[in-house]
Enzyme design. Sequence first.
Site, short mmCIF file in Angstrom:
data_model
loop_
_atom_site.label_atom_id
_atom_site.label_comp_id
_atom_site.label_asym_id
_atom_site.label_seq_id
_atom_site.Cartn_x
_atom_site.Cartn_y
_atom_site.Cartn_z
N SER A 132 1.03 -1.93 -3.64
CA SER A 132 0.13 -2.76 -3.37
C SER A 132 0.80 -4.22 -3.27
O SER A 132 1.88 -4.44 -3.80
CB SER A 132 -0.70 -3.17 -4.54
OG SER A 132 -1.47 -4.29 -4.77
N TYR A 146 -1.85 -3.29 -13.60
CA TYR A 146 -1.77 -2.95 -12.34
C TYR A 146 -0.76 -3.22 -11.49
O TYR A 146 0.13 -2.70 -10.71
CB TYR A 146 -3.12 -3.13 -11.67
CG TYR A 146 -3.30 -2.38 -10.25
CD1 TYR A 146 -3.41 -1.37 -10.01
CD2 TYR A 146 -3.29 -3.60 -9.07
CE1 TYR A 146 -3.59 -0.85 -8.70
CE2 TYR A 146 -3.59 -3.05 -7.87
CZ TYR A 146 -3.61 -1.50 -7.59
OH TYR A 146 -3.92 -1.18 -6.18
#
Length: 237
Positions: A132, A146
């Site tokens: 990401s 995350y």
Amino acid sequence: DKKSSGRQVLVLGGSRGIGEAIVRRFAENGDNVVFTYAHSQEKANAIAAETQSQAVKLDVSDRAALANAVAEAGELDVLVFNAGLLAAGDPLDIPAEEIERLFTVNIHAPYFAAVEAARRMHAGGRIIIIGSVNADRMPMEGLSAYSTSKAALQGMVKGLARDFGDRAITVNVVQPGPTDTDMNPADGPLHETMHGFMAIKRHAHAGEVAGMVFWVASQEAAMVTGTALTIDGGFGA
Ligand code: NDP
């Protein structure tokens, strides 16, 4: 010479969203695709029937089952690790078990999957992990576990690229920005905030991310290894 279709491809986490688009992209190209799902059995079976690929049930956090599924997919040309979890909230409140599960699925599982695949991978194979842009830029609160997990993938691909480079196997992380899926719907509550960070102010389509993955898997990308390829509409710029 390396094949450009009819390749053996395993997509871990292919039943929805970005993973589904990746399955469809390789299947359309005439590759032999095996993909896994954890919960979405009906969806997975429908995709498998439609694309003539094979769906296998697997929770990637089960290390023995993961190793077994990778081994059963045979001598791979391409491994894509796409499965991922998000945990949002104040780190003081998120239960430790939830964070451990996130690290297991997002960090441990791609590591073990990559190593297991490399045991029997064709020379010139491709290992592609979905990371990401949050590895590079985390401009919001509540997502630190995350972003930690996605940053770990950058170190992972650098090291594994060295380990498997003698067999011309490339190892890379593809880093999407906001992409329209169940995890991050284009009309979700945070969409305006996220678009505010972007140069191109919209969610990506899953197929656009799949296109980059497909290119990294191509012969043209043989010298691309140990790196992060970001597709984020300028979120990280
Ligand atoms: P979705 O939540 O829409 O889909 C997740 C996929 O992963 C599903 O196919 C799901 O299978 C599978 N999966 C989840 N947990 C497990 C598990 N334990 N074992 C096996 N499979 C599992 O996510 P996205 O498509 O949005 O995300 C895909 C990847 O892209 C993730 O790694 C995510 O972090 C990353 N990403 C997404 C962005 C976005 O904006 N959408 C942005 C940047 C990165 P099942 O349905 O069977 O549970």
